[in-house]
Scaffold this motif. Structure first.
Motif, short mmCIF file in Angstrom:
data_model
loop_
_atom_site.label_atom_id
_atom_site.label_comp_id
_atom_site.label_asym_id
_atom_site.label_seq_id
_atom_site.Cartn_x
_atom_site.Cartn_y
_atom_site.Cartn_z
N GLU A 99 13.81 -18.95 -14.89
CA GLU A 99 13.60 -20.36 -15.21
C GLU A 99 13.29 -20.54 -16.69
OE1 GLU A 99 11.90 -18.82 -12.66
OE2 GLU A 99 13.07 -19.62 -11.01
N ASN A 100 12.45 -19.66 -17.24
CA ASN A 100 12.13 -19.74 -18.66
C ASN A 100 13.36 -19.49 -19.52
OD1 ASN A 100 9.48 -20.26 -18.02
ND2 ASN A 100 8.78 -18.17 -18.38
N GLY A 102 16.47 -20.08 -18.73
CA GLY A 102 17.32 -21.27 -18.64
C GLY A 102 16.81 -22.39 -19.52
N HIS A 103 15.50 -22.58 -19.54
CA HIS A 103 14.91 -23.62 -20.38
C HIS A 103 15.13 -23.31 -21.87
CE1 HIS A 103 12.23 -26.81 -21.57
NE2 HIS A 103 11.49 -25.96 -22.25
N ILE A 104 14.97 -22.05 -22.25
CA ILE A 104 15.18 -21.66 -23.64
C ILE A 104 16.64 -21.86 -24.04
CG2 ILE A 104 15.22 -19.66 -25.20
CD1 ILE A 104 12.65 -18.73 -23.80
N GLU A 105 17.58 -21.53 -23.13
CA GLU A 105 18.99 -21.75 -23.42
C GLU A 105 19.29 -23.23 -23.62
OE1 GLU A 105 21.39 -19.97 -20.38
OE2 GLU A 105 20.78 -17.95 -20.92
N ASP A 106 18.67 -24.10 -22.81
CA ASP A 106 18.85 -25.54 -22.96
C ASP A 106 18.34 -26.00 -24.33
OD1 ASP A 106 19.95 -25.65 -20.45
OD2 ASP A 106 18.10 -26.36 -19.47
N LEU A 107 17.16 -25.51 -24.73
CA LEU A 107 16.59 -25.88 -26.02
C LEU A 107 17.47 -25.40 -27.18
CD1 LEU A 107 12.79 -25.18 -25.40
CD2 LEU A 107 13.92 -27.40 -25.56
N ARG A 109 20.72 -24.83 -27.10
CA ARG A 109 21.94 -25.64 -27.10
C ARG A 109 21.68 -27.00 -27.74
NH1 ARG A 109 23.33 -24.71 -22.35
NH2 ARG A 109 22.12 -26.31 -21.33
N GLU A 110 20.54 -27.61 -27.41
CA GLU A 110 20.18 -28.91 -27.99
C GLU A 110 19.99 -28.79 -29.50
OE1 GLU A 110 16.44 -32.01 -27.78
OE2 GLU A 110 16.93 -30.84 -26.00
#
Length: 144
Positions: A99-100, A102-107, A109-110
């Motif tokens: 989960e962490n 995935g969240h880091i990948e989202d950040l 990418r943003e």
């Protein structure tokens, strides 16, 4: 700070549990489990076993139930493999690494999207003042 003995014991517990899970348990609820870390208390009486499960939320919940049900058997296996006077109690904790990550990948990418937007704005930009805002030393004419 973990002592050398704690670290050796934690590593051995991780290997023993991973080997036992690789052989399989007779529990159909057990999913594809990876033991990520083991931490042993200073008195060597308790071991926290961190794990991840490949799959959805139902697979994670079923695996947690299966590990909880097999804790006694796994502790017996660990006790036989360790050869210490007192076998530590085992506590299985779901690791939040996926989960962490995935969240880091989202950040990330943003942040890349924002960088691209800023770079797009900078292409047609012009300086607000002089192109070179730094003062240069004056050149004096040689007065004779």
């Amino acid at each position: 700070m973990a002592t050398e003995r704690q670290a050796r014991l934690a590593d051995r517990i991780r290997v023993l549990i991973a080997q036992r899970l690789e052989k399989g348990l007779r529990d159909p609820r057990l999913g594809f489990v990876t033991i990520t870390d083991v931490r042993v208390t200073g008195d060597l009486q308790h071991a926290s076993v961190f794990y991840t499960v490949l799959g959805d939320e139902k697979a994670r919940n079923d695996t947690a139930d299966a590990l909880r049900a097999a804790t006694g058997m796994l502790r017996s296996e660990v006790g036989r493999g360790l050869g210490v006077r007192l076998t530590p109690t085992l506590e299985f904790i779901a690791d939040a690494i996926p989960e962490n990550a995935g969240h880091i990948e989202d950040l990330l990418r943003e942040a890349a999207e924002r960088d691209a937007a800023v770079a797009g704005l900078a292409v047609g930009a012009a300086y607000a003042g002089d192109a070179d805002p730094y003062q240069k030393p004056r050149e004096y004419d040689d007065v004779q």
